[in-house]
Design a protein around this motif. Sequence first.
Motif, PDB file in Angstrom:
ATOM      1  N   UNK A  86      -8.077   8.802 -20.455  1.00  0.00           N
ATOM      2  CA  UNK A  86      -8.315   8.246 -19.437  1.00  0.00           C
ATOM      3  C   UNK A  86      -8.798   7.468 -18.177  1.00  0.00           C
ATOM      4  N   UNK A  87      -9.923   6.937 -19.474  1.00  0.00           N
ATOM      5  CA  UNK A  87     -10.088   5.668 -19.585  1.00  0.00           C
ATOM      6  C   UNK A  87      -8.665   4.644 -19.611  1.00  0.00           C
ATOM      7  N   UNK A  91      -8.515   4.824 -15.666  1.00  0.00           N
ATOM      8  CA  UNK A  91      -9.889   4.329 -14.607  1.00  0.00           C
ATOM      9  C   UNK A  91     -10.104   2.256 -14.790  1.00  0.00           C
ATOM     10  N   UNK A  92      -8.967   1.971 -15.914  1.00  0.00           N
ATOM     11  CA  UNK A  92      -8.901   0.899 -16.647  1.00  0.00           C
ATOM     12  C   UNK A  92      -8.313  -0.453 -14.988  1.00  0.00           C
ATOM     13  N   UNK A  93      -7.401   0.715 -14.577  1.00  0.00           N
ATOM     14  CA  UNK A  93      -5.755   0.558 -13.521  1.00  0.00           C
ATOM     15  C   UNK A  93      -6.587  -0.064 -12.239  1.00  0.00           C
ATOM     16  N   UNK A 100     -14.254  -1.702  -6.710  1.00  0.00           N
ATOM     17  CA  UNK A 100     -13.708  -1.065  -7.538  1.00  0.00           C
ATOM     18  C   UNK A 100     -14.415   0.618  -7.448  1.00  0.00           C
ATOM     19  N   UNK A 101     -15.744   0.504  -6.630  1.00  0.00           N
ATOM     20  CA  UNK A 101     -16.915   1.541  -6.687  1.00  0.00           C
ATOM     21  C   UNK A 101     -15.710   3.285  -6.101  1.00  0.00           C
ATOM     22  N   UNK A 102     -15.215   2.500  -4.464  1.00  0.00           N
ATOM     23  CA  UNK A 102     -14.526   3.439  -3.965  1.00  0.00           C
ATOM     24  C   UNK A 102     -13.840   3.432  -4.883  1.00  0.00           C
ATOM     25  N   UNK A 105     -14.558   6.296  -7.672  1.00  0.00           N
ATOM     26  CA  UNK A 105     -14.569   7.341  -7.111  1.00  0.00           C
ATOM     27  C   UNK A 105     -13.282   7.963  -6.345  1.00  0.00           C
ATOM     28  N   UNK A 106     -12.747   7.584  -5.870  1.00  0.00           N
ATOM     29  CA  UNK A 106     -11.593   8.422  -5.117  1.00  0.00           C
ATOM     30  C   UNK A 106     -10.402   8.736  -6.552  1.00  0.00           C
ATOM     31  N   UNK A 107      -9.859   8.114  -7.588  1.00  0.00           N
ATOM     32  CA  UNK A 107      -9.587   8.092  -8.190  1.00  0.00           C
ATOM     33  C   UNK A 107      -9.919   9.665  -9.231  1.00  0.00           C
ATOM     34  N   UNK A 108     -10.893   9.632  -9.201  1.00  0.00           N
ATOM     35  CA  UNK A 108     -11.717  10.958 -10.006  1.00  0.00           C
ATOM     36  C   UNK A 108     -11.540  12.086  -9.449  1.00  0.00           C
TER      37      UNK A 108
END
Length: 297
Positions: A86-87, A91-93, A100-102, A105-108
Amino acid sequence: MSGFIESLQYVFAPQIINGLSIGIAVILMALGLTIIFGLLDVINMAHGEFYALGAYLGVSLAALGVSFGWLLVLVPLVMAPLGFAVERLLIQRVFHQKDRHTLTLLLTFGLAIILQDTYGLVYGSQSISTEMPISGATEVAGMFLPNYRLFLMVIGVVIILAVWLIVYRSRFGAMVRAAAFDKDMAASLGVPVGRMYAGTFAFGVALAGLSGVLLAPIYSVFPTMGNDFLLLAFCVVIAGGLGSIKGTVIAGLVLSQIQSISSLYISPSWTDPLVFSIMVAVLMVRPQGLFGRLGHA
């Protein structure tokens, strides 16, 4: 005087012990959350669903005849590669984007919705009750406590100590803390920062899965089970200090005791708002929480 002692023994002692067992459960849930934030600076909204996945994996493996002891080993081993993937793949994308914070958060959050719906499709929406792996009760302070809750408290303390040793007394932990403090300097010294990120996320996910196995016999298993602990776990992580293991443990124990004891005097529906209010009060006094980040404390 004897009346006061009896009140402590028969009124407060059960609530304190109940609060302790809930506190250990919340800490187990929050540890992975705070470790992931401490290094990656990612608020993992899917953490509750990873906790639920651990519980569902435990149910599935138990149906195949796997013993509870092996579940405590196998489920984290299965969850860790999933967290690593998953990371690396998700996440790395978005991790290096400016906002990236937003985005994370939206991705997870989106991943949490997908996982939650998947559990409903595969296992159904009904709760699944699991058999207590340890039966019986033991008398403590004049009352009988289920042996499994006592086991949960003991193994919870062992896990907390093990996590502390890994983070603060191992080579892996030293590299994690170095990357959390200054990733560019750590990379220049040969620390594989990318793999540390993925490994830390995998470690946090494995902890969430282990928590699911341990708590399933008490709270049952259902698609939205992660929501029950996630809000309280976020309160614990925020009040203790985002990324601080010590803060997570202390805040988890204190807030769970406040929630448990306050239920003697106020309606249970008001205990959660009380915990949220305390978290807000802590942030008003110390916006960074009680303790510092993983790389600093």
